[in-house]
Design an enzyme around this catalytic site. Structure first.
Site, mmCIF file in Angstrom:
data_model
loop_
_atom_site.group_PDB
_atom_site.id
_atom_site.type_symbol
_atom_site.label_atom_id
_atom_site.label_comp_id
_atom_site.label_asym_id
_atom_site.label_seq_id
_atom_site.Cartn_x
_atom_site.Cartn_y
_atom_site.Cartn_z
ATOM 1 N N HIS A 57 -44.046 -40.361 35.030
ATOM 2 C CA HIS A 57 -43.058 -39.682 35.862
ATOM 3 C C HIS A 57 -43.672 -39.540 37.251
ATOM 4 O O HIS A 57 -44.886 -39.416 37.385
ATOM 5 C CB HIS A 57 -42.725 -38.305 35.277
ATOM 6 C CG HIS A 57 -41.726 -37.549 36.087
ATOM 7 N ND1 HIS A 57 -40.421 -37.969 36.224
ATOM 8 C CD2 HIS A 57 -41.844 -36.416 36.826
ATOM 9 C CE1 HIS A 57 -39.775 -37.118 37.010
ATOM 10 N NE2 HIS A 57 -40.615 -36.168 37.387
ATOM 11 N N CYS A 116 -37.300 -42.334 39.146
ATOM 12 C CA CYS A 116 -38.071 -41.310 39.863
ATOM 13 C C CYS A 116 -39.105 -41.915 40.811
ATOM 14 O O CYS A 116 -39.361 -41.366 41.886
ATOM 15 C CB CYS A 116 -38.726 -40.337 38.882
ATOM 16 S SG CYS A 116 -39.820 -41.108 37.678
#
EC number: 2.3.1.-
Length: 167
Positions: free
Chosen positions: A30, A119
């Protein structure tokens, strides 16, 4: 590139505003962008999949929410590093501009696609003005290889059958 080129010398506790933060989740990474004072900006999928299925949520989501959160809350029990790995390819925008660009979308819903708008794309767009994702490129390459492999096996599997068929 040497291994330490993408790490801050004060890794991991002293990120600077504008730094890219790579969080190591099970099965994927992430990404967030450090804003300062312990806060990051990141996006999180919001489609109606239970949060206990975070990886699956990322795969099937089409929308995400831009969030400003404490780095420690985003990282949770995972590990992270400062990783400005694209600095040699894309010159970073001035920090003031990165922070200004980051403030506008907070709280907004944005389109999300694991392969073309994830992301990592989001935070690199803020830092460099260019959305890039090595992770997505690897996934696209893997999908291409799997598809090519299936095509080859299908072709090879059908070819002998046609030779054996008598008319």
């Amino acid at each position: 590139m040497a291994v330490n080129d993408c790490f801050s010398l004060t890794y991991p506790h002293n990120p600077h505003p504008g730094d890219l933060i790579e969080v190591f989740r099970p099965c994927y990474q992430h990404w967030a962008l450090y804003l300062g004072d312990g806060y990051v900006i990141n996006i999180a999928p919001i489609d109606g999949i239970r949060s206990s299925f975070t990886s699956a949520k990322s795969v099937f989501s089409t929308k995400a929410l831009v969030k400003m959160q404490l780095l420690k809350d985003v990282v949770g029990n995972d590990t992270y590093r400062i990783n400005n790995k694209y600095d040699t390819t894309y010159p970073p925008l001035p920090v003031e501009e990165v922070i200004q660009r980051s403030e506008f979308p907070i709280g907004q819903e944005v389109a999300y696609d694991l392969l073309v708008n994830n992301c990592e794309h989001f935070v690199t767009l803020l830092r460099y003005g260019e959305g890039v994702s090595e992770q997505a490129n690897r996934a696209i390459g893997t999908i291409g290889l799997v598809a090519a492999g299936i095509d080859i096996f299908t072709f090879l599997g059908l070819f002998p059958k046609r030779q054996r068929t008598k008319y």
